[in-house]
Design a protein around this motif. Structure first.
Motif, PDB file in Angstrom:
ATOM      1  N   SER A  16       4.296  21.667   5.077  1.00  0.00           N
ATOM      2  CA  SER A  16       4.460  21.268   3.444  1.00  0.00           C
ATOM      3  C   SER A  16       4.995  19.897   3.398  1.00  0.00           C
ATOM      4  CB  SER A  16       5.588  22.373   3.053  1.00  0.00           C
ATOM      5  OG  SER A  16       6.816  22.161   3.804  1.00  0.00           O
ATOM      6  N   HIS A  17       5.564  19.235   4.513  1.00  0.00           N
ATOM      7  CA  HIS A  17       5.895  17.862   4.398  1.00  0.00           C
ATOM      8  C   HIS A  17       4.886  16.715   4.483  1.00  0.00           C
ATOM      9  CE1 HIS A  17       5.394  18.727   8.580  1.00  0.00           C
ATOM     10  NE2 HIS A  17       5.464  17.325   8.830  1.00  0.00           N
ATOM     11  N   VAL A  18       3.640  17.202   4.686  1.00  0.00           N
ATOM     12  CA  VAL A  18       2.745  16.115   5.020  1.00  0.00           C
ATOM     13  C   VAL A  18       2.336  15.479   3.803  1.00  0.00           C
ATOM     14  CG1 VAL A  18       0.073  16.085   5.563  1.00  0.00           C
ATOM     15  CG2 VAL A  18       1.688  17.248   7.097  1.00  0.00           C
ATOM     16  N   PRO A  19       2.147  16.195   2.636  1.00  0.00           N
ATOM     17  CA  PRO A  19       1.663  15.549   1.246  1.00  0.00           C
ATOM     18  C   PRO A  19       2.698  14.602   0.893  1.00  0.00           C
ATOM     19  CG  PRO A  19       1.370  17.770   1.070  1.00  0.00           C
ATOM     20  CD  PRO A  19       1.795  17.723   2.386  1.00  0.00           C
ATOM     21  N   ILE A  20       4.016  14.875   1.178  1.00  0.00           N
ATOM     22  CA  ILE A  20       5.353  13.808   0.918  1.00  0.00           C
ATOM     23  C   ILE A  20       5.139  12.720   1.623  1.00  0.00           C
ATOM     24  CG2 ILE A  20       7.552  13.889   0.698  1.00  0.00           C
ATOM     25  CD1 ILE A  20       7.528  16.668   0.307  1.00  0.00           C
TER      26      ILE A  20
ATOM     27  N   ILE B 273       0.852  -1.288  -0.078  1.00  0.00           N
ATOM     28  CA  ILE B 273       0.188   0.011  -0.024  1.00  0.00           C
ATOM     29  C   ILE B 273       0.945   1.295   0.092  1.00  0.00           C
ATOM     30  CG2 ILE B 273      -1.456   1.434   1.346  1.00  0.00           C
ATOM     31  CD1 ILE B 273      -2.976  -0.753  -0.115  1.00  0.00           C
ATOM     32  N   PHE B 274       1.945   1.279   0.824  1.00  0.00           N
ATOM     33  CA  PHE B 274       2.552   2.440   0.783  1.00  0.00           C
ATOM     34  C   PHE B 274       3.427   2.626  -0.567  1.00  0.00           C
ATOM     35  CE2 PHE B 274       7.525   3.451   1.172  1.00  0.00           C
ATOM     36  CZ  PHE B 274       7.220   4.760   1.342  1.00  0.00           C
ATOM     37  N   ALA B 275       3.838   1.676  -1.194  1.00  0.00           N
ATOM     38  CA  ALA B 275       4.576   1.817  -2.429  1.00  0.00           C
ATOM     39  C   ALA B 275       3.471   2.181  -3.535  1.00  0.00           C
ATOM     40  CB  ALA B 275       5.154   0.484  -2.942  1.00  0.00           C
ATOM     41  N   LEU B 276       2.449   1.631  -3.515  1.00  0.00           N
ATOM     42  CA  LEU B 276       1.390   1.918  -4.623  1.00  0.00           C
ATOM     43  C   LEU B 276       0.506   3.048  -4.532  1.00  0.00           C
ATOM     44  CD1 LEU B 276      -0.159  -1.512  -4.803  1.00  0.00           C
ATOM     45  CD2 LEU B 276       1.269  -0.663  -6.524  1.00  0.00           C
ATOM     46  N   VAL B 277       0.433   3.504  -3.062  1.00  0.00           N
ATOM     47  CA  VAL B 277      -0.039   4.887  -2.837  1.00  0.00           C
ATOM     48  C   VAL B 277       0.841   6.078  -3.509  1.00  0.00           C
ATOM     49  CG1 VAL B 277      -0.829   6.612  -1.328  1.00  0.00           C
ATOM     50  CG2 VAL B 277      -1.554   4.149  -0.978  1.00  0.00           C
ATOM     51  N   TYR B 278       2.185   5.742  -3.007  1.00  0.00           N
ATOM     52  CA  TYR B 278       3.146   6.510  -3.800  1.00  0.00           C
ATOM     53  C   TYR B 278       3.215   6.707  -5.084  1.00  0.00           C
ATOM     54  CZ  TYR B 278       7.772   8.583  -4.490  1.00  0.00           C
ATOM     55  OH  TYR B 278       9.038   9.303  -4.795  1.00  0.00           O
ATOM     56  N   CYS B 279       3.048   5.570  -5.872  1.00  0.00           N
ATOM     57  CA  CYS B 279       2.981   5.650  -7.379  1.00  0.00           C
ATOM     58  C   CYS B 279       1.810   6.204  -8.067  1.00  0.00           C
ATOM     59  CB  CYS B 279       3.232   4.185  -7.845  1.00  0.00           C
ATOM     60  SG  CYS B 279       4.977   3.427  -7.366  1.00  0.00           S
TER      61      CYS B 279
END
Length: 285
Positions: free
Chosen positions: A206-210, A99-105
């Motif tokens: 500003s770091h929250v979306p990242i 989930i972490f990887a796919l949400v990031y992608c």
């Protein structure tokens, strides 16, 4: 020396658009405009390539999600010794890590839902239209079916013997316990999604979306640790449907309604909590 001091002064202020992070950002006043609610029906989306591109992204993400996670479950199920496999902790890491990887992608393409319950919660919060929500759910379910189907294609006999990663209420637990586990687990996930992607926090920190994919994946990991012994952890109707259809046994359909009703109730409660609590917090002090 004067020229060098001027260069340093200009350099320090050269990127004035950059905002400080964390508590430093909270102390500054910033303009914030609440994004408008998405329309319930938006027929114009059907003529947009970005609409179909987002659906394809949801299909591919859910396909990969089922492929990796069900393979991991199969590897643990066929082992005689827990010490020779990744165990329950490894299964939880596989779900959370994917989930972490796919949400990031996919976050920049479709929003990275990968779960009909997440899509349903965001629909209730008016973050996307009904048109897009239904399309996402269909593509998520199709992707899950294909992902589980590929796993079965690799090891058909073992897949059928080992349960195919299908969700069901474990022996010793009641249907009510399973439903409750799915409701609370999905609430944790969807609540984390709302908190990690909240527009107010994005404007303030500003770091929250990242960092958003990290807490979402970690929430999935923690929920799996808690509820794998109870239901095998659904909290994702597409994941449960894909495994049940490909497994295609009575056991795969036992109490299947729990893995739709529970996540949808949990998502609805998280959306309500978001509207009442998170959006009610004033942005400026």
């Amino acid at each position: 020396m004067e020229g060098k001091e001027e260069d340093v002064r200009l350099g320090a202020n050269r990127f004035a658009e950059k905002q400080p992070l964390g508590t430093a950002a909270q102390s500054q006043d910033k303009d914030y405009i609440e994004p408008p609610s998405a329309p319930l029906f938006e027929s114009g989306e059907l003529c947009s390539w970005s609409f179909y591109r987002a659906g394809i992204a949801e299909f591919m993400a859910t396909f990969l999600f089922l492929y990796i996670t069900v393979l991991t479950v199969m590897g643990v199920a066929k082992s005689d010794s827990k010490c020779s496999t990744v165990g329950i902790q490894g299964i939880a890491w596989a779900f959370g890590g994917m989930i972490f990887a796919l949400v990031y992608c996919t976050a920049g393409i479709s929003g990275g839902h990968i779960n009909p319950a997440v899509t349903f919660g965001l629909l209730l919060a008016r973050k996307l239209s009904l048109t897009r929500a239904v399309f996402y759910m269909v593509m998520q379910c199709l992707g899950a079916i294909c992902g589980a189907g590929v796993v079965k294609g690799f090891q058909k006999s073992q897949y059928e013997i080992l349960g195919g990663g299908a969700n069901f209420v474990a022996h010793g637990y009641t249907k009510g316990s399973g439903l409750g586990a799915e409701i609370v687990g999905t609430f944790v996930l969807v609540y984390t999604v709302f908190s990690a992607t909240d527009a107010k926090r994005s404007a303030r920190d500003s770091h929250v979306p990242i960092l958003a994919p990290l807490p979402i994946g970690f929430a999935v990991f923690l929920v799996h640790l808690a509820t794998i012994p109870i239901t095998g952890t659904g909290i994702n109707p597409a994941r449960s449907l894909g495994a049940a259809i490909i497994f295609n046994k009575d056991r795969g359909w036992d109490d299947h309604w729990i893995f739709w009703v529970g996540p949808f109730i949990g998502a609805a409660l998280a959306a309500l909590y978001h509207q009442v609590v998170i959006r009610a917090i004033p942005f400026k002090k």
